[in-house]
Write a protein that holds these residues in place. Structure first.
Motif, PDB file in Angstrom:
ATOM      1  N   ALA A   1       0.507  -1.712  -0.209  1.00 55.82           N
ATOM      2  CA  ALA A   1       0.207   0.288  -0.090  1.00 55.82           C
ATOM      3  C   ALA A   1       0.912   1.557   0.129  1.00 55.82           C
ATOM      4  CB  ALA A   1      -0.607   0.164   1.256  1.00 55.82           C
ATOM      5  N   ASN A   2       0.668   2.538  -0.532  1.00 52.83           N
ATOM      6  CA  ASN A   2       1.282   3.534  -0.338  1.00 52.83           C
ATOM      7  C   ASN A   2       1.693   3.895   0.697  1.00 52.83           C
ATOM      8  OD1 ASN A   2       0.481   3.480  -3.094  1.00 52.83           O
ATOM      9  ND2 ASN A   2      -1.100   5.347  -2.978  1.00 52.83           N
ATOM     10  N   LYS A   3       0.732   4.218   2.024  1.00 50.64           N
ATOM     11  CA  LYS A   3       1.636   3.639   3.542  1.00 50.64           C
ATOM     12  C   LYS A   3       2.645   3.142   3.581  1.00 50.64           C
ATOM     13  CE  LYS A   3      -1.691   4.863   6.465  1.00 50.64           C
ATOM     14  NZ  LYS A   3      -2.523   5.070   6.881  1.00 50.64           N
ATOM     15  N   ILE A   4       2.323   1.787   3.508  1.00 52.42           N
ATOM     16  CA  ILE A   4       3.512   1.104   3.161  1.00 52.42           C
ATOM     17  C   ILE A   4       4.924   1.812   2.483  1.00 52.42           C
ATOM     18  CG2 ILE A   4       4.857  -1.208   3.376  1.00 52.42           C
ATOM     19  CD1 ILE A   4       2.774  -0.129   5.534  1.00 52.42           C
ATOM     20  N   ILE A   5       5.107   2.193   1.506  1.00 47.80           N
ATOM     21  CA  ILE A   5       5.525   2.202   0.423  1.00 47.80           C
ATOM     22  C   ILE A   5       6.843   3.593   0.918  1.00 47.80           C
ATOM     23  CG2 ILE A   5       6.548   2.847  -1.951  1.00 47.80           C
ATOM     24  CD1 ILE A   5       3.757   1.737  -2.978  1.00 47.80           C
ATOM     25  N   ALA A   6       5.682   4.504   1.275  1.00 48.76           N
ATOM     26  CA  ALA A   6       6.655   5.823   2.212  1.00 48.76           C
ATOM     27  C   ALA A   6       6.863   5.617   3.346  1.00 48.76           C
ATOM     28  CB  ALA A   6       5.263   6.773   2.308  1.00 48.76           C
ATOM     29  N   TYR A   7       6.602   4.835   3.995  1.00 48.58           N
ATOM     30  CA  TYR A   7       7.405   4.094   5.074  1.00 48.58           C
ATOM     31  C   TYR A   7       8.708   3.852   4.502  1.00 48.58           C
ATOM     32  CZ  TYR A   7       8.586   2.245   9.518  1.00 48.58           C
ATOM     33  OH  TYR A   7       9.547   1.216  10.302  1.00 48.58           O
ATOM     34  N   GLU A   8       9.202   2.321   3.807  1.00 49.35           N
ATOM     35  CA  GLU A   8      10.062   1.566   3.904  1.00 49.35           C
ATOM     36  C   GLU A   8      10.974   2.983   2.769  1.00 49.35           C
ATOM     37  OE1 GLU A   8       7.741  -2.788   3.388  1.00 49.35           O
ATOM     38  OE2 GLU A   8       8.609  -1.643   1.840  1.00 49.35           O
ATOM     39  N   LEU A   9      10.699   3.979   2.051  1.00 51.71           N
ATOM     40  CA  LEU A   9      11.408   4.777   1.223  1.00 51.71           C
ATOM     41  C   LEU A   9      11.757   5.462   2.257  1.00 51.71           C
ATOM     42  CD1 LEU A   9       9.639   3.584  -2.460  1.00 51.71           C
ATOM     43  CD2 LEU A   9      12.166   2.305  -0.906  1.00 51.71           C
ATOM     44  N   ASN A  10      10.865   6.178   3.482  1.00 49.41           N
ATOM     45  CA  ASN A  10      11.088   7.091   3.788  1.00 49.41           C
ATOM     46  C   ASN A  10      10.559   8.385   3.092  1.00 49.41           C
ATOM     47  OD1 ASN A  10      11.905   9.046   5.881  1.00 49.41           O
ATOM     48  ND2 ASN A  10      14.398   9.128   4.920  1.00 49.41           N
ATOM     49  N   LEU A  11       8.862   8.517   2.605  1.00 56.37           N
ATOM     50  CA  LEU A  11       8.640   9.360   1.502  1.00 56.37           C
ATOM     51  C   LEU A  11       7.415  10.141   2.164  1.00 56.37           C
ATOM     52  CD1 LEU A  11       9.271   8.120  -1.961  1.00 56.37           C
ATOM     53  CD2 LEU A  11      10.757   9.620  -1.056  1.00 56.37           C
ATOM     54  N   ARG A  12       7.014  10.664   1.930  1.00 57.89           N
ATOM     55  CA  ARG A  12       5.912  11.304   2.400  1.00 57.89           C
ATOM     56  C   ARG A  12       4.553  10.577   1.493  1.00 57.89           C
ATOM     57  NH1 ARG A  12       4.963  15.935   5.132  1.00 57.89           N
ATOM     58  NH2 ARG A  12       6.619  16.856   5.275  1.00 57.89           N
ATOM     59  N   GLU A  13       3.724  10.075   1.897  1.00 58.56           N
ATOM     60  CA  GLU A  13       2.532   9.307   0.549  1.00 58.56           C
ATOM     61  C   GLU A  13       2.056  10.279  -0.654  1.00 58.56           C
ATOM     62  OE1 GLU A  13      -1.495   6.448   1.579  1.00 58.56           O
ATOM     63  OE2 GLU A  13       0.010   7.412   3.164  1.00 58.56           O
ATOM     64  N   SER A  14       2.337  11.382   0.083  1.00 56.39           N
ATOM     65  CA  SER A  14       1.579  12.070  -1.448  1.00 56.39           C
ATOM     66  C   SER A  14       3.109  12.520  -2.106  1.00 56.39           C
ATOM     67  CB  SER A  14       1.623  14.373  -0.900  1.00 56.39           C
ATOM     68  OG  SER A  14       2.504  14.111  -0.201  1.00 56.39           O
ATOM     69  N   THR A  15       3.957  12.103  -1.298  1.00 54.64           N
ATOM     70  CA  THR A  15       4.716  12.295  -3.005  1.00 54.64           C
ATOM     71  C   THR A  15       4.923  10.247  -3.465  1.00 54.64           C
ATOM     72  OG1 THR A  15       6.606  13.451  -1.139  1.00 54.64           O
ATOM     73  CG2 THR A  15       7.154  12.099  -3.233  1.00 54.64           C
ATOM     74  N   VAL A  16       4.524   9.097  -2.608  1.00 49.62           N
ATOM     75  CA  VAL A  16       4.670   8.282  -3.493  1.00 49.62           C
ATOM     76  C   VAL A  16       3.442   8.435  -4.361  1.00 49.62           C
ATOM     77  CG1 VAL A  16       3.475   6.203  -2.987  1.00 49.62           C
ATOM     78  CG2 VAL A  16       5.331   6.807  -1.711  1.00 49.62           C
ATOM     79  N   LYS A  17       2.555   8.738  -4.492  1.00 48.70           N
ATOM     80  CA  LYS A  17       1.217   8.806  -5.149  1.00 48.70           C
ATOM     81  C   LYS A  17       1.705  10.077  -6.223  1.00 48.70           C
ATOM     82  CE  LYS A  17      -2.098   9.364  -1.417  1.00 48.70           C
ATOM     83  NZ  LYS A  17      -3.858   9.673  -1.175  1.00 48.70           N
ATOM     84  N   VAL A  18       2.444  10.839  -6.622  1.00 50.29           N
ATOM     85  CA  VAL A  18       2.841  11.608  -7.425  1.00 50.29           C
ATOM     86  C   VAL A  18       3.999  10.498  -8.123  1.00 50.29           C
ATOM     87  CG1 VAL A  18       4.239  13.382  -8.116  1.00 50.29           C
ATOM     88  CG2 VAL A  18       2.916  14.154  -6.416  1.00 50.29           C
ATOM     89  N   HIS A  19       4.947   9.973  -7.541  1.00 46.97           N
ATOM     90  CA  HIS A  19       5.378   8.785  -7.963  1.00 46.97           C
ATOM     91  C   HIS A  19       4.693   7.754  -9.243  1.00 46.97           C
ATOM     92  CE1 HIS A  19       9.093  10.108  -6.935  1.00 46.97           C
ATOM     93  NE2 HIS A  19       9.569  10.085  -6.264  1.00 46.97           N
ATOM     94  N   ILE A  20       3.857   7.154  -8.404  1.00 49.27           N
ATOM     95  CA  ILE A  20       2.608   6.443  -9.333  1.00 49.27           C
ATOM     96  C   ILE A  20       2.133   6.829 -10.347  1.00 49.27           C
ATOM     97  CG2 ILE A  20       0.651   4.678  -8.755  1.00 49.27           C
ATOM     98  CD1 ILE A  20       1.757   4.601  -6.217  1.00 49.27           C
ATOM     99  N   ARG A  21       1.566   8.276 -10.316  1.00 45.28           N
ATOM    100  CA  ARG A  21       1.225   8.544 -12.043  1.00 45.28           C
ATOM    101  C   ARG A  21       2.189   8.825 -12.445  1.00 45.28           C
ATOM    102  NH1 ARG A  21      -2.243  12.148  -7.879  1.00 45.28           N
ATOM    103  NH2 ARG A  21      -0.325  13.138  -7.714  1.00 45.28           N
TER     104      ARG A  21
END
Length: 261
Positions: A201-221
């Motif tokens: 999930a986005n929240k887990i990805i953000a935690y593991e990569l030390n990113l904000r969840e909003s940043t993960v969503k931008v990467h995915i888009r």
């Protein structure tokens, strides 16, 4: 097998399939055509007839350039797909890349598939960046070529997996870090893709990569845009053979959890 060819001003060859011994190899569609572009007369006429004989399932219009086709396009049915044969030219060259990109933009959403004598990975990646829906090396057979075009028509993207995997094995054997899509994605985007393939999930990805969840969503888009994917699952499967997981083994992508991007 019988075919009928008509020459138009010595520049275009139109081939009609009267019968075929491969009826199941093509998506049969009445009133549509494949536009074959190749500036070499003998090559394009031979290729167009071979495509018909191998079950293309629709008319094949062979022209030396897009300008030649424009002159009498009203005489032909709508274009269902475009097969651009660049021969030995390089997709990475600026002029060729611009030609491919312009063709993709002009005919969007009609898929453009590239046929090339070159099978190097950088050529494939550059062509994909230009927006083609398939890259066919001339080393493959006509049946595969027909199916690659039909895959593009159905919304997929054809890439010769054997070339990608061979390049990756060479890189691993040479002790290099395996980043086969480095020309298309940033290293951070590749890390996000790896996580997506594991269904995280986005929240887990953000935690593991030390990113904000909003940043993960931008990467995915951005990843979805580059791949012309409509959801996370499509991203995972389109790249399932192009990335090495921990330990150097290939895994099957897990079904990502439904999440908004």
């Amino acid at each position: 097998m019988h075919s009928l060819a008509r020459i138009h001003d010595n520049t275009a060859l139109e081939v009609h399939r009267l019968s075929s011994s491969h009826p199941s190899n093509a998506i049969s569609e009445t009133g549509s055509a494949l536009l074959l572009l190749d500036n070499r007369t003998l090559d394009r006429e031979c290729l167009s007839q071979c495509l018909v004989l191998h079950g293309m399932g629709m008319q094949v219009l062979a022209y030396g350039s897009i300008d030649e086709w424009r002159k009498d396009k009203e005489l032909h049915p709508p274009i269902a797909a475009i097969l651009l044969n660049i021969g030995g030219r390089k997709a990475v060259d600026t002029t060729n890349a611009a030609e491919i990109s312009d063709l993709v933009r002009e005919f969007d959403p009609t898929p453009v598939v590239l046929l090339s004598d070159r099978d190097e990975l950088p050529q494939i990646l550059r062509a994909l960046e230009c927006g083609v829906r398939g890259y066919i090396p001339s080393s493959i057979g006509f049946d595969v070529c027909v199916q690659a075009v039909n895959l593009a028509r159905a919304g997929g993207i054809f890439v010769p997996a054997s070339i990608v995997l061979a390049t990756r094995m060479d890189m691993v054997a040479g002790g290099e870090v395996s980043r086969p899509m480095a020309g298309l994605f940033t290293q951070r985007q590749e890390e996000v893709i790896q996580a997506l393939r594991r269904g995280k999930a986005n929240k887990i990805i953000a935690y593991e990569l030390n990113l904000r969840e909003s940043t993960v969503k931008v990467h995915i888009r951005n990843i979805m845009k580059k791949l012309k994917a409509t959801n996370r699952t499509e991203v995972a499967y389109k790249l399932s053979d192009m990335f090495v997981v921990e330990g150097g083994a290939r895994d099957k992508p897990r079904l990502p959890q439904p999440r908004s991007c």
